[in-house]
Design an enzyme around this catalytic site. Sequence first.
Site, mmCIF file in Angstrom:
data_model
loop_
_atom_site.group_PDB
_atom_site.id
_atom_site.type_symbol
_atom_site.label_atom_id
_atom_site.label_comp_id
_atom_site.label_asym_id
_atom_site.label_seq_id
_atom_site.Cartn_x
_atom_site.Cartn_y
_atom_site.Cartn_z
ATOM 1 N N CYS A 2 119.635 9.797 52.544
ATOM 2 C CA CYS A 2 120.360 10.990 52.930
ATOM 3 C C CYS A 2 119.473 11.771 53.880
ATOM 4 C CB CYS A 2 120.623 11.852 51.701
ATOM 5 S SG CYS A 2 121.447 10.969 50.379
ATOM 6 N N ARG A 27 121.586 9.216 58.910
ATOM 7 C CA ARG A 27 121.024 8.805 57.624
ATOM 8 C C ARG A 27 122.085 8.669 56.536
ATOM 9 N NH1 ARG A 27 115.470 9.622 57.513
ATOM 10 N NH2 ARG A 27 115.495 9.672 55.250
ATOM 11 N N TRP A 74 124.484 9.653 51.831
ATOM 12 C CA TRP A 74 124.906 8.257 51.772
ATOM 13 C C TRP A 74 124.850 7.915 50.290
ATOM 14 C CZ3 TRP A 74 122.768 3.426 50.383
ATOM 15 C CH2 TRP A 74 123.471 2.307 50.871
ATOM 16 N N ASN A 100 116.709 13.805 49.059
ATOM 17 C CA ASN A 100 116.790 12.463 49.630
ATOM 18 C C ASN A 100 115.885 11.577 48.786
ATOM 19 O OD1 ASN A 100 116.935 10.182 51.296
ATOM 20 N ND2 ASN A 100 115.151 10.855 52.469
ATOM 21 N N GLY A 101 116.442 10.471 48.285
ATOM 22 C CA GLY A 101 115.635 9.566 47.463
ATOM 23 C C GLY A 101 116.405 9.151 46.229
ATOM 24 N N GLU A 482 120.519 -11.540 66.108
ATOM 25 C CA GLU A 482 120.613 -10.114 66.428
ATOM 26 C C GLU A 482 121.952 -9.798 67.109
ATOM 27 O OE1 GLU A 482 119.278 -7.586 65.468
ATOM 28 O OE2 GLU A 482 119.605 -6.060 66.981
ATOM 29 N N LYS A 486 124.682 -7.210 65.559
ATOM 30 C CA LYS A 486 125.231 -6.069 66.306
ATOM 31 C C LYS A 486 126.753 -6.129 66.292
ATOM 32 C CE LYS A 486 122.516 -4.022 66.385
ATOM 33 N NZ LYS A 486 121.134 -4.260 66.039
ATOM 34 N N GLU A 489 128.164 -5.337 62.683
ATOM 35 C CA GLU A 489 127.952 -4.015 62.091
ATOM 36 C C GLU A 489 128.726 -2.899 62.790
ATOM 37 O OE1 GLU A 489 123.440 -3.197 63.782
ATOM 38 O OE2 GLU A 489 123.975 -2.369 61.866
ATOM 39 N N HIS A 505 126.667 -29.946 61.430
ATOM 40 C CA HIS A 505 126.523 -30.152 59.983
ATOM 41 C C HIS A 505 127.489 -29.258 59.204
ATOM 42 C CE1 HIS A 505 123.097 -32.667 60.871
ATOM 43 N NE2 HIS A 505 122.615 -31.703 61.636
ATOM 44 N N LYS A 618 121.364 4.613 58.716
ATOM 45 C CA LYS A 618 120.281 4.196 59.609
ATOM 46 C C LYS A 618 119.071 3.685 58.828
ATOM 47 C CE LYS A 618 118.140 4.041 63.621
ATOM 48 N NZ LYS A 618 118.495 2.847 64.415
HETATM 49 O O1 M6R Z 1 114.063 1.201 59.930
HETATM 50 P P1 M6R Z 1 113.991 -0.282 59.782
HETATM 51 O O2 M6R Z 1 113.659 -0.984 61.063
HETATM 52 O O3 M6R Z 1 113.055 -0.715 58.682
HETATM 53 O O4 M6R Z 1 115.452 -0.741 59.406
HETATM 54 C C1 M6R Z 1 115.734 -2.067 59.087
HETATM 55 C C2 M6R Z 1 117.218 -2.318 59.040
HETATM 56 O O5 M6R Z 1 117.824 -1.525 58.068
HETATM 57 C C3 M6R Z 1 117.890 -2.039 60.391
HETATM 58 O O6 M6R Z 1 117.305 -2.785 61.414
HETATM 59 C C4 M6R Z 1 119.394 -2.383 60.305
HETATM 60 O O7 M6R Z 1 119.566 -3.754 60.142
HETATM 61 C C5 M6R Z 1 120.124 -1.866 61.553
HETATM 62 N N1 M6R Z 1 121.339 -1.216 61.165
HETATM 63 C C6 M6R Z 1 120.501 -2.940 62.492
HETATM 64 O O8 M6R Z 1 121.177 -2.463 63.604
#
Ligand code: M6R
Length: 623
Positions: A2, A27, A74, A100-101, A482, A486, A489, A505, A618
């Site tokens: 959060c 966040r 969140w 937060n936590g 990657e 992208k 997500e 396979h 994030k």
């Molecule tokens: O802050 P971080 O790089 O440790 O975060 C890792 C992942 O949570 C982050 O890369 C996530 O996969 C992104 N949403 C990808 O776009």
Amino acid sequence: MCGIVGYIGQRHATDICLAGLRRLEYRGYDSAGIVTADGGRLDLRKVVGKLDRLAQALDQRPLAGSLGIGHTRWATHGKPSEANAHPHLSCNGRIAVVHNGIIENYQELRRQLEAAGHTFRSQTDTEVMAHLVEQHYTGDLREAVRRAVRELQGAFAFGVVCADSPGELIAVRRFSPLVVGLGNGENYIASDMGAIRAETDRVYVIGDDELCRITRDRVEISDLELRPVRHDVYVIPWPADAAEKGGHKKFMHKEIHEQPAAMRACLAGRLRSADKPVTFENIGLTPDAIRGIGKIVFTACGTAYHAGVVGRFLMEKLARIPAEVDIAAELRHRDPVVPPGTLCIVVSQSGETADTLEALRAMKRKGAKVLGVINVVDSTVARESDGVAYIQAGPEIGVASTKAYTLQILTIALLALHFAEVRGTASPEELRAIKESLLAAPAHAEELLRREDAVVAIARKHFKKTTALYLARGVNLASAMEGALKMKEISYIHAEAYSAGEMKHGPIALVCPDMFVVAIAPQGPTHDEMVGNMMEIKARSGPVVAVAFDGDAKIPQTGVDPAADPRDVAAQPNDMIWVPPTHELVSPVTIAIPLQLLAYHVAELRGEHIDQPRNLAKTVTVK
Ligand code: M6R
């Protein structure tokens, strides 16, 4: 995970808190709230949904007061609902907390507090803190918070206010990030610097188990025994508008476009020319230590993990060090063998990802040295690592990581070159070729951004589809992973990455005209096999979007005369994404850009919430 924010001063706390929450919305964004202290009472607004709904609620029923705390959530404990939204109040409504936590022992504490007569209104772990502080409050808010915190297990950054103590804001941290911003006659708290950068560039980065009493004119920081703690003021190096959209519709788009400049900043001071050695500061490794590395383990989550996949190739090829890459959430469960001389490279944009931190700690316990490849300065990974290589991307707000990824690879490539130079494991020609490619990366990135319209045209063709495959071989398997991440997500299209060699396979059964295949085929050792795999897809009526270097004559070219050789036409990719040629080992840096743009434009055409995709946040500070 959060975001928290707080203000004490002379202005309307709501304005500052709401603006700060907008910058923290990455966040979490399933509910939000603000409480202010005014006229001897606390006044609270909270809503389910995004911050615009909170802004509307505040327009309808404004909050007065120049002391306030806010929260964007969140959900972890308890579904998104008004009752579960923060701030949470004590029974008498005179103490409010934002958090937060995760409080791990909240159920036990809740039982004890209920037995003592406290009434809970939510299912959250956080609410226990409001009641605990109330339980301990005898007129000194900081003392009550101090006593409460001693009963908590878990991770937290709290902001706490009390109607009976309207001249102070209390904040405390254990494992979750917290900064105190310094103003003139006003002060702030926030989960990150970006939230308050528009107000101040001077902050204290608060450490674990540190308690802050903040008034308009004073910030007192102590440990939990009330021994004073001294911090240097950290001056935020990026401008106030770095955390704004700057004319772009979305943060993600802005951040994709920031990559050329960010790459230049990342290279600056480390790689000046292809003739000069790479230099690093503060990585905590002497030349002898670098020569003594026997094994490297990369660990990270999500996009950062994909940067580690590239890193494994670079370290093995250039520095000739056996390298592994492990998803952070898995590493600790498999009890890895960690021989003496193991270096664990922890990759993280935020430096706060819970699984990544757990992996870091597990590797340290097993005796590995830890090098963090991180963006956020002074984050927990930075603090707990033996050395740090900052990627210097500036704030990344879009939930979908973009510039952090390319800069993570760039930084790891520089580390691999540095290790290779110290260990003498790569030929001068190879070192020079890779350095030239890295130095050219910012200009290549600019060129790729100039070609954005071509990617938009491809997005228009495919945005209504529900499935995509991303294929590659070798180091660009990371690009496929990657690119697919992208796509899924932000557009919610089901996208899978495969080694093109694995297609036959099983996954090739999925190929049909209703999906699309992104085939990444830069020139290099895997090129010819990739071209063959592309043709296998085409032979099964799969639409292919090929990614290749400019002028690649081995890819059957679109636009050839159909009469010339009908077999060529049938094998032509349906669409081409051309990329400026570069060394294959570092090509993931630039190949990432059109794949980011493809996901972005597909999501935009589908009308999705690009900067705030569903169910995501994030920074994932829960395991
Ligand atoms: O802050 P971080 O790089 O440790 O975060 C890792 C992942 O949570 C982050 O890369 C996530 O996969 C992104 N949403 C990808 O776009």
